[in-house]
Design a protein around this motif. Sequence first.
Motif, PDB file in Angstrom:
ATOM      1  N   LEU A 149      -6.372   5.517   4.555  1.00  0.00           N
ATOM      2  CA  LEU A 149      -6.946   4.388   5.288  1.00  0.00           C
ATOM      3  C   LEU A 149      -7.814   3.527   4.371  1.00  0.00           C
ATOM      4  CD1 LEU A 149      -8.248   5.964   8.642  1.00  0.00           C
ATOM      5  CD2 LEU A 149      -6.711   4.028   8.479  1.00  0.00           C
ATOM      6  N   GLY A 150      -7.548   2.231   4.381  1.00  0.00           N
ATOM      7  CA  GLY A 150      -8.429   1.322   3.659  1.00  0.00           C
ATOM      8  C   GLY A 150      -8.201   1.188   2.161  1.00  0.00           C
ATOM      9  N   ARG A 194       1.232  -7.780   2.048  1.00  0.00           N
ATOM     10  CA  ARG A 194       0.979  -9.204   2.306  1.00  0.00           C
ATOM     11  C   ARG A 194       1.166 -10.013   1.034  1.00  0.00           C
ATOM     12  NH1 ARG A 194      -4.410  -9.289   4.278  1.00  0.00           N
ATOM     13  NH2 ARG A 194      -3.427  -8.322   6.076  1.00  0.00           N
ATOM     14  N   SER A 241      -1.149  -6.042  10.125  1.00  0.00           N
ATOM     15  CA  SER A 241      -0.904  -4.610  10.231  1.00  0.00           C
ATOM     16  C   SER A 241       0.136  -4.373  11.325  1.00  0.00           C
ATOM     17  CB  SER A 241      -2.198  -3.898  10.618  1.00  0.00           C
ATOM     18  OG  SER A 241      -1.889  -2.613  11.104  1.00  0.00           O
ATOM     19  N   TYR A 254       2.318   5.149  10.386  1.00  0.00           N
ATOM     20  CA  TYR A 254       1.060   5.783  10.803  1.00  0.00           C
ATOM     21  C   TYR A 254       1.231   6.550  12.112  1.00  0.00           C
ATOM     22  CZ  TYR A 254      -3.993   6.097  11.778  1.00  0.00           C
ATOM     23  OH  TYR A 254      -5.268   6.542  12.032  1.00  0.00           O
ATOM     24  N   ARG A 289       3.594  10.595   5.800  1.00  0.00           N
ATOM     25  CA  ARG A 289       3.641  11.171   7.148  1.00  0.00           C
ATOM     26  C   ARG A 289       5.044  11.612   7.564  1.00  0.00           C
ATOM     27  NH1 ARG A 289      -1.030   9.809  11.119  1.00  0.00           N
ATOM     28  NH2 ARG A 289      -2.630   9.716   9.505  1.00  0.00           N
ATOM     29  N   TYR A 336      -8.222   5.510  -4.189  1.00  0.00           N
ATOM     30  CA  TYR A 336      -9.532   4.926  -4.479  1.00  0.00           C
ATOM     31  C   TYR A 336      -9.902   5.201  -5.925  1.00  0.00           C
ATOM     32  CZ  TYR A 336      -9.634   5.926   0.531  1.00  0.00           C
ATOM     33  OH  TYR A 336      -9.317   6.042   1.843  1.00  0.00           O
ATOM     34  N   GLY A 337     -10.574   4.237  -6.548  1.00  0.00           N
ATOM     35  CA  GLY A 337     -11.106   4.455  -7.880  1.00  0.00           C
ATOM     36  C   GLY A 337     -12.518   5.015  -7.771  1.00  0.00           C
ATOM     37  N   ASP A 380     -16.383   1.264  -5.434  1.00  0.00           N
ATOM     38  CA  ASP A 380     -15.820   0.774  -4.175  1.00  0.00           C
ATOM     39  C   ASP A 380     -14.600  -0.134  -4.335  1.00  0.00           C
ATOM     40  OD1 ASP A 380     -17.514   2.242  -2.684  1.00  0.00           O
ATOM     41  OD2 ASP A 380     -18.812   0.594  -2.058  1.00  0.00           O
ATOM     42  N   ASN A 381     -14.695  -1.105  -5.259  1.00  0.00           N
ATOM     43  CA  ASN A 381     -13.595  -2.075  -5.360  1.00  0.00           C
ATOM     44  C   ASN A 381     -12.444  -1.616  -6.248  1.00  0.00           C
ATOM     45  OD1 ASN A 381     -14.629  -3.964  -3.622  1.00  0.00           O
ATOM     46  ND2 ASN A 381     -15.889  -4.898  -5.224  1.00  0.00           N
ATOM     47  N   ARG A 420      -9.243   0.588  -7.627  1.00  0.00           N
ATOM     48  CA  ARG A 420      -8.104   1.324  -7.092  1.00  0.00           C
ATOM     49  C   ARG A 420      -7.216   1.797  -8.241  1.00  0.00           C
ATOM     50  NH1 ARG A 420     -10.862   0.608  -3.266  1.00  0.00           N
ATOM     51  NH2 ARG A 420     -10.315  -0.194  -1.212  1.00  0.00           N
ATOM     52  N   ASP A 444      -5.215  -9.440  10.171  1.00  0.00           N
ATOM     53  CA  ASP A 444      -4.764  -8.105   9.739  1.00  0.00           C
ATOM     54  C   ASP A 444      -4.751  -7.108  10.895  1.00  0.00           C
ATOM     55  OD1 ASP A 444      -7.675  -7.682   9.683  1.00  0.00           O
ATOM     56  OD2 ASP A 444      -7.589  -8.659   7.734  1.00  0.00           O
ATOM     57  N   ASP A 445      -5.859  -6.392  11.115  1.00  0.00           N
ATOM     58  CA  ASP A 445      -5.883  -5.376  12.168  1.00  0.00           C
ATOM     59  C   ASP A 445      -6.423  -5.955  13.476  1.00  0.00           C
ATOM     60  OD1 ASP A 445      -5.349  -3.954   9.906  1.00  0.00           O
ATOM     61  OD2 ASP A 445      -6.918  -2.452  10.156  1.00  0.00           O
ATOM     62  N   LYS A 476     -13.152  -2.219   8.440  1.00  0.00           N
ATOM     63  CA  LYS A 476     -12.700  -0.820   8.405  1.00  0.00           C
ATOM     64  C   LYS A 476     -12.930  -0.238   7.003  1.00  0.00           C
ATOM     65  CE  LYS A 476      -8.360  -0.441   7.475  1.00  0.00           C
ATOM     66  NZ  LYS A 476      -6.942  -0.793   7.628  1.00  0.00           N
ATOM     67  N   THR A 477     -12.569  -0.996   5.970  1.00  0.00           N
ATOM     68  CA  THR A 477     -12.744  -0.528   4.595  1.00  0.00           C
ATOM     69  C   THR A 477     -14.234  -0.369   4.258  1.00  0.00           C
ATOM     70  OG1 THR A 477     -10.726  -1.720   4.056  1.00  0.00           O
ATOM     71  CG2 THR A 477     -12.005  -0.918   2.211  1.00  0.00           C
ATOM     72  N   LEU A 519     -15.382   2.795   5.502  1.00  0.00           N
ATOM     73  CA  LEU A 519     -14.877   3.838   4.611  1.00  0.00           C
ATOM     74  C   LEU A 519     -15.786   4.030   3.402  1.00  0.00           C
ATOM     75  CD1 LEU A 519     -12.016   5.436   3.976  1.00  0.00           C
ATOM     76  CD2 LEU A 519     -11.948   3.719   2.199  1.00  0.00           C
ATOM     77  N   TYR A 520     -16.230   2.900   2.798  1.00  0.00           N
ATOM     78  CA  TYR A 520     -17.115   2.987   1.629  1.00  0.00           C
ATOM     79  C   TYR A 520     -18.424   3.685   1.997  1.00  0.00           C
ATOM     80  CZ  TYR A 520     -14.020  -0.327  -0.778  1.00  0.00           C
ATOM     81  OH  TYR A 520     -12.960  -0.942  -1.365  1.00  0.00           O
TER      82      TYR A 520
END
Lengths: 144, 331
Positions: free
Chosen positions: A34-35, A43, A57, A83, A113, A131-132, A135-136, A138, B160-161, B216-217, B220-221
């Motif tokens: 997620l995220g 996109r 989504s 999902y 899944r 995730y890296g 936060d930003n 990857r 998006d969502d 949402k992200t 998560l952070y």
Amino acid sequence: MKYKIKSEKEMQNIAKEFAKILCGGELILLYGNLGVGKTFFVRELAKAYGVKENVKSPTFNIMKCYKTVKEEKVKKICHIDAYRINSLNDLLDIGVEDYMDSDSIVIIEWAERVKGIDKLSKKNIKIKIDYGKKDNERDIEINQ
Amino acid sequence: MKILGIESSCDETASSLLEVKGKNIKVLSNVISSQINIHKKYGGVVPEVAARRHTEVIFDIIKKALLKNNIKDVDLIAVTNGPGLATSLRVGVLAGQSIASLAKKPLVGVNHIEAHLLSPFLNNKNIKFPAIGLIVSGGHTELILIKDFGKYKLIGETRDDAVGEAYDKVAKMLGLRYPGGPEVFAQAEKVSKSDIVLPRPMINTKDFDFSFSGLKTAVLYVIKKMDKKQIKKMTPQICYEFQQAVLDVLIKKTKNSADKYKVKSIIIGGGVSANKRLREALENLDYPVYLPNMDYTGDNASMIAFAGYKKWQRIKKNEVLKIKADANLKI
């Protein structure tokens, strides 16, 4: 191929470059939690093909197809969200095979899944996004 | 006039009998069979399970909705033909087509979003046009300008969502149950402020679009920096701030659009309109705000029957052979 990225812009560039290597008929499997930016990647890939409609989504509708405009080889992008899907049979029931043409690409989020999902096509490409440290950041891995 | 409504676009199978006499609208029955318990264990709606379940129960639900009436007493049948899950929609459409053909009654197809938009009409008589409609649910977040029945313009939507989807996903991250809306709401109610700070995506843009994926992200952070114990302790505060962020954006954009189009009313529909804090915040706006009764916030067939009735008044055409289920039907 492995990438370490630090911004959305860099993810955008990877999607753009990735679009260039596709010729149609590919099944693209997206892995990641997620995220991490799976829908964002789709996109940007769609944008690279000139899709004007905003890719949202597809969690609710499960599947949505977009017509490309610029590219000649790839005419359609079919975006699926696994999902809420539990098995390969569920995917087959919603008609995933009908969308796997030589002039289309099918891209599936949450591939982890669905057990045996890579059996759907021989031309499958796996993309893992994680995730890296920050936060930003990857980590992206593309395997053909 | 009696109208039979049928709804099967997602995880509820529903049927309703509506009676319209002049300006009076009376819901004679509102039967809903929810699949929430079945889907709970998967943490969401499973399309094939959904369609199979619709097939099993739909005729019983319709029979219940008819009460003691014979199908011959019904003047019109209305069925949802989109948007929604393709396989689920097909079940309702086929049931409607079979009943309408056998009973020789007219059938109209109803857009699910239009039905949510008109749901406040079931319990409000004084709604004036033009109006701004805010639809908030698991699959939708849309702002629609309503000039009249049948005259709608989509002026903003999520990029998006959907709101309900963001609630579900945040609930999932926090280990809460499905559906996420009531769970996150209940957690948020435990506190009256939060030390967590989350963004209000797109709150200052001039358009009327929304974006909830980034929110949402952001949640998560926040969670990633915590261990399990901390997450458990902070869950109410995270939920509070998340909900506040959602409400701030929804309220601001709804108000801005109402100002721009100089509307006479604001109407709300969809599952998330059951959220008490959203209802309160909307009622504080300087516009007459109309909400559906709690019974008509989630998916139901009374709203389908009403939207079908309004459509019939406009087109007077039996669509029994024409209707097709369309997963991506637009308003």
